[in-house]
Scaffold this motif. Structure first.
Motif, mmCIF file in Angstrom:
data_model
loop_
_atom_site.group_PDB
_atom_site.id
_atom_site.type_symbol
_atom_site.label_atom_id
_atom_site.label_comp_id
_atom_site.label_asym_id
_atom_site.label_seq_id
_atom_site.Cartn_x
_atom_site.Cartn_y
_atom_site.Cartn_z
ATOM 1 N N LYS A 192 0.461 -1.425 -0.193
ATOM 2 C CA LYS A 192 0.341 0.103 0.098
ATOM 3 C C LYS A 192 1.117 1.333 0.091
ATOM 4 O O LYS A 192 0.221 2.465 -0.781
ATOM 5 C CB LYS A 192 -1.007 -0.070 1.419
ATOM 6 C CG LYS A 192 -1.864 -1.405 0.825
ATOM 7 C CD LYS A 192 -3.112 -1.036 2.275
ATOM 8 C CE LYS A 192 -4.199 -0.935 1.674
ATOM 9 N NZ LYS A 192 -5.415 -0.808 1.976
ATOM 10 N N ALA A 193 1.885 0.901 0.961
ATOM 11 C CA ALA A 193 2.901 2.668 0.812
ATOM 12 C C ALA A 193 3.866 2.396 -0.858
ATOM 13 O O ALA A 193 4.497 3.034 -0.724
ATOM 14 C CB ALA A 193 3.656 2.167 2.047
ATOM 15 N N GLU A 194 3.346 1.637 -1.490
ATOM 16 C CA GLU A 194 4.219 1.196 -2.781
ATOM 17 C C GLU A 194 5.533 1.466 -2.419
ATOM 18 O O GLU A 194 6.691 1.581 -3.247
ATOM 19 C CB GLU A 194 4.263 1.956 -3.990
ATOM 20 C CG GLU A 194 3.125 2.041 -4.109
ATOM 21 C CD GLU A 194 2.657 3.246 -5.606
ATOM 22 O OE1 GLU A 194 1.068 3.828 -5.347
ATOM 23 O OE2 GLU A 194 2.940 4.126 -5.867
ATOM 24 N N ASP A 195 6.479 0.547 -1.338
ATOM 25 C CA ASP A 195 7.529 1.064 -0.870
ATOM 26 C C ASP A 195 8.317 -0.665 -1.277
ATOM 27 O O ASP A 195 8.309 -1.254 -1.401
ATOM 28 C CB ASP A 195 8.175 0.272 0.838
ATOM 29 C CG ASP A 195 8.762 1.225 1.423
ATOM 30 O OD1 ASP A 195 9.292 0.522 2.648
ATOM 31 O OD2 ASP A 195 10.196 0.636 0.867
ATOM 32 N N ARG A 196 9.025 -0.300 -2.817
ATOM 33 C CA ARG A 196 8.917 -1.394 -3.399
ATOM 34 C C ARG A 196 10.944 -1.761 -2.404
ATOM 35 O O ARG A 196 11.337 -3.036 -2.682
ATOM 36 C CB ARG A 196 9.922 -1.238 -4.677
ATOM 37 C CG ARG A 196 8.616 -1.333 -5.949
ATOM 38 C CD ARG A 196 9.033 -0.654 -7.326
ATOM 39 N NE ARG A 196 8.005 -1.018 -7.891
ATOM 40 C CZ ARG A 196 7.411 -0.327 -8.733
ATOM 41 N NH1 ARG A 196 6.547 0.349 -7.934
ATOM 42 N NH2 ARG A 196 5.955 -1.495 -8.782
ATOM 43 N N ALA A 197 12.166 -0.760 -2.024
ATOM 44 C CA ALA A 197 13.170 -0.562 -1.434
ATOM 45 C C ALA A 197 11.996 -2.113 -0.109
ATOM 46 O O ALA A 197 13.004 -2.972 0.203
ATOM 47 C CB ALA A 197 13.423 0.305 -0.889
ATOM 48 N N GLY A 198 11.207 -1.865 0.373
ATOM 49 C CA GLY A 198 11.027 -2.240 1.878
ATOM 50 C C GLY A 198 10.416 -3.505 0.920
ATOM 51 O O GLY A 198 10.676 -4.431 2.259
ATOM 52 N N ILE A 199 9.554 -4.165 0.494
ATOM 53 C CA ILE A 199 9.506 -4.854 0.142
ATOM 54 C C ILE A 199 10.534 -5.810 -0.570
ATOM 55 O O ILE A 199 10.716 -7.388 0.344
ATOM 56 C CB ILE A 199 8.406 -5.279 -1.410
ATOM 57 C CG1 ILE A 199 6.739 -4.918 -1.359
ATOM 58 C CG2 ILE A 199 8.090 -6.142 -2.139
ATOM 59 C CD1 ILE A 199 6.489 -4.309 -2.403
ATOM 60 N N ILE A 255 19.966 -14.920 -9.174
ATOM 61 C CA ILE A 255 18.690 -13.807 -8.458
ATOM 62 C C ILE A 255 18.237 -12.094 -8.092
ATOM 63 O O ILE A 255 16.883 -12.283 -7.594
ATOM 64 C CB ILE A 255 19.871 -14.548 -6.773
ATOM 65 C CG1 ILE A 255 20.955 -15.254 -6.803
ATOM 66 C CG2 ILE A 255 19.494 -13.754 -5.754
ATOM 67 C CD1 ILE A 255 21.576 -15.780 -5.959
ATOM 68 N N PRO A 256 19.363 -11.869 -8.998
ATOM 69 C CA PRO A 256 18.112 -10.029 -8.895
ATOM 70 C C PRO A 256 17.403 -10.119 -9.666
ATOM 71 O O PRO A 256 16.278 -9.204 -9.108
ATOM 72 C CB PRO A 256 19.361 -9.613 -9.347
ATOM 73 C CG PRO A 256 20.803 -10.350 -8.969
ATOM 74 C CD PRO A 256 20.655 -11.418 -9.029
ATOM 75 N N LEU A 257 16.790 -10.709 -10.465
ATOM 76 C CA LEU A 257 15.648 -10.700 -11.459
ATOM 77 C C LEU A 257 14.490 -11.247 -11.132
ATOM 78 O O LEU A 257 13.755 -11.011 -10.534
ATOM 79 C CB LEU A 257 16.535 -10.980 -12.841
ATOM 80 C CG LEU A 257 16.251 -10.008 -14.126
ATOM 81 C CD1 LEU A 257 17.217 -10.700 -15.355
ATOM 82 C CD2 LEU A 257 15.854 -8.852 -13.932
ATOM 83 N N THR A 258 15.366 -12.346 -10.695
ATOM 84 C CA THR A 258 14.091 -13.301 -9.608
ATOM 85 C C THR A 258 13.336 -12.612 -8.331
ATOM 86 O O THR A 258 12.122 -13.069 -8.457
ATOM 87 C CB THR A 258 14.574 -14.347 -8.632
ATOM 88 O OG1 THR A 258 15.418 -15.552 -9.590
ATOM 89 C CG2 THR A 258 13.391 -15.448 -7.953
ATOM 90 N N LYS A 259 14.330 -11.912 -7.973
ATOM 91 C CA LYS A 259 13.636 -10.377 -7.002
ATOM 92 C C LYS A 259 12.910 -9.516 -7.516
ATOM 93 O O LYS A 259 11.847 -9.063 -6.623
ATOM 94 C CB LYS A 259 14.924 -10.263 -5.917
ATOM 95 C CG LYS A 259 15.411 -11.318 -4.661
ATOM 96 C CD LYS A 259 17.233 -10.869 -4.112
ATOM 97 C CE LYS A 259 16.738 -9.804 -3.352
ATOM 98 N NZ LYS A 259 18.204 -9.527 -3.008
ATOM 99 N N VAL A 260 13.362 -9.317 -8.603
ATOM 100 C CA VAL A 260 12.617 -8.028 -9.330
ATOM 101 C C VAL A 260 11.304 -8.639 -9.109
ATOM 102 O O VAL A 260 10.092 -8.260 -9.175
ATOM 103 C CB VAL A 260 13.047 -7.758 -10.829
ATOM 104 C CG1 VAL A 260 12.243 -7.250 -11.812
ATOM 105 C CG2 VAL A 260 13.955 -6.852 -9.857
ATOM 106 N N VAL A 261 10.757 -9.916 -9.549
ATOM 107 C CA VAL A 261 10.056 -10.839 -10.072
ATOM 108 C C VAL A 261 8.727 -11.138 -8.896
ATOM 109 O O VAL A 261 7.808 -10.538 -8.412
ATOM 110 C CB VAL A 261 9.988 -11.853 -10.390
ATOM 111 C CG1 VAL A 261 9.124 -12.593 -11.074
ATOM 112 C CG2 VAL A 261 10.290 -12.128 -12.024
ATOM 113 N N GLU A 262 9.356 -10.976 -7.948
ATOM 114 C CA GLU A 262 9.038 -11.500 -6.692
ATOM 115 C C GLU A 262 8.387 -9.846 -5.870
ATOM 116 O O GLU A 262 7.178 -9.501 -5.502
ATOM 117 C CB GLU A 262 9.624 -11.967 -5.764
ATOM 118 C CG GLU A 262 10.130 -12.948 -5.730
ATOM 119 C CD GLU A 262 11.581 -13.227 -4.130
ATOM 120 O OE1 GLU A 262 12.121 -14.037 -4.523
ATOM 121 O OE2 GLU A 262 10.810 -13.773 -3.118
#
Ligand SMILES: C=C(O[C@@H]1C=C(C(=O)O)C=C[C@H]1O)C(=O)O
Length: 276
Positions: A192-199, A255-262
Motif C-alpha cells: 500500500k505504501a508502494e515501498d519497493r525497497a521495503g518489499i 537472483i536479482p531478477l528473481t527478486k524483481v519478479v517477487e
C-alpha cells in the motif's frame, strides 16, 4: 508440455521449502544447458539482425530478426500448440506469436494472483550481453563467421538456456505468493505504501542466497568435469564450464531478477482484493 511442478495440491505447491526444492532442481537444468552452449563460440552475429538478418513471414514480428530470435520465437510458437504457456510457471519471450493449443486446456488450480509480470526481455538482454560473453570467454573461441558450423547449434542451445532461466526467474512469483500468505499484514502495508525497497528487503533471505551461490559453485565444478578422468591435465579432463561465470550469472542476473519478479508480483498482489 505441462508444468514440471505438482500443482494438484495448492498447499504443497506454495510451500516455500517445496518451491526452493524446485529452484535447486532448476540449477541442474541451467548448468547442463550452459555446458551444451559453451561448446560453441560466442558467435555474436546470431544475436544481430543487421549482421545476419533472418526474414520472417510472421506478421507479429519485424520483417528481419536475428537468428537467435527466429529460433526462439518459432520454438515458442510450436510449443504453444501443446499448451506450454498455459502452465503457470512458463512465460513466453514472444507472446505475440503464441497459437491456440491443439490439446484440451488443463484446469490448473489458481495459485497466483492475476499479474502481467514478465521480465524475459531483460533476461534475454543480460544473457546475450553479460552471461554468454563471460561463459564463452574462457574457451577463447570467437565468431568464426556464418560459413563455419555452429550457428544453428549455438542458437538451439540458447533456446534451452533461455527457457530454463525464464522458468527459474519467474518462479519468483510462487516464492512471493508463499511469503505473502505467510506474512500478509506485513506485505499489505508495504504494498500500500508502494515501498519497493521495503518489499525487496522483506523478501530477501541473504543466507539462502549464499547457500545458492555455494551450491552453484560446487555443481558447476562437479558437472563441468568428466568424473571418469583422474586429473584435468589428462585428455578429456579439462573443465567444460567456466565455474566462476556460472556463479556470476546467478549472483548478478538470476537472483536479482528473481527478486524483481517477487517485488513486481507483490506490487500487483492487492489488485481486486479487500486490501486494495
Ligand atoms: C527465492 C527466494 O527469494 C529470494 C531470492 C533468492 C534466489 O533467487 O535464489 C533466494 C533468497 C531470497 O533472497 C527464497 O527466499 O528462496
Amino acid at each position: 508440455m505441462d508444468t514440471a511442478i505438482d500443482l494438484s495440491d495448492a498447499s504443497k505447491a506454495l510451500d516455500l521449502d517445496n518451491i526452493r526444492f524446485q529452484l535447486i532442481r532448476l540449477e541442474d537444468t541451467i548448468i547442463f544447458h550452459l555446458i551444451e552452449r559453451v561448446q560453441f563460440p560466442l558467435n555474436a552475429s546470431i544475436y544481430d539482425p543487421i549482421a545476419l538478418p533472418v526474414p520472417t513471414s510472421n506478421l507479429a514480428l519485424p520483417p528481419n530478426i536475428s537468428l537467435a530470435d527466429y529460433l526462439l520465437s518459432e520454438t515458442e510458437r510450436l510449443h504453444s500448440t501443446v499448451r506450454r504457456y498455459d502452465a503457470p510457471d512458463e512465460y513466453p519471450f514472444f507472446p505475440q506469436v503464441l497459437q491456440r493449443p491443439m490439446l484440451q486446456p488443463i484446469k490448473y488450480p489458481k495459485l497466483l494472483h492475476d499479474n502481467d509480470v514478465n521480465v524475459n526481455d531483460i533476461i534475454k538482454e543480460k544473457y546475450i550481453k553479460e552471461v554468454l560473453p563471460e561463459a564463452c570467454r574462457k574457451f577463447g573461441r570467437e565468431d568464426r563467421g556464418e560459413t563455419k558450423e555452429n550457428y544453428g547449434s549455438a542458437a538451439t542451445s540458447d533456446v534451452a538456456c533461455l527457457q530454463a532461466l525464464s522458468r527459474r526467474i519467474h518462479f519468483g512469483k510462487f516464492v512471493a505468493e508463499s511469503k505473502f500468505r505467510a506474512e500478509t499484514e506485513r506485505f499489505v502495508k508495504l504494498i500500500k505504501a508502494e515501498d519497493r525497497a521495503g518489499i525487496d528487503a522483506a523478501i530477501t533471505n541473504a543466507k539462502v542466497e549464499q547457500l545458492v551461490l555455494e551450491r552453484l559453485r560446487l555443481k558447476a565444478r562437479t558437472y563441468g568435469k568428466d568424473p571418469s578422468v583422474g586429473s584435468t591435465n589428462t585428455a578429456g579432463g579439462e573443465e567444460k564450464l567456466d565455474v566462476e561465470a556460472v556463479v556470476k550469472m546467478y549472483a548478478q542476473v538470476v537472483i536479482p531478477l528473481t527478486k524483481v519478479v517477487e517485488v513486481e508480483y507483490l506490487m500487483q498482489r492487492l489488485k481486486g482484493t479487500q486490501w486494495e
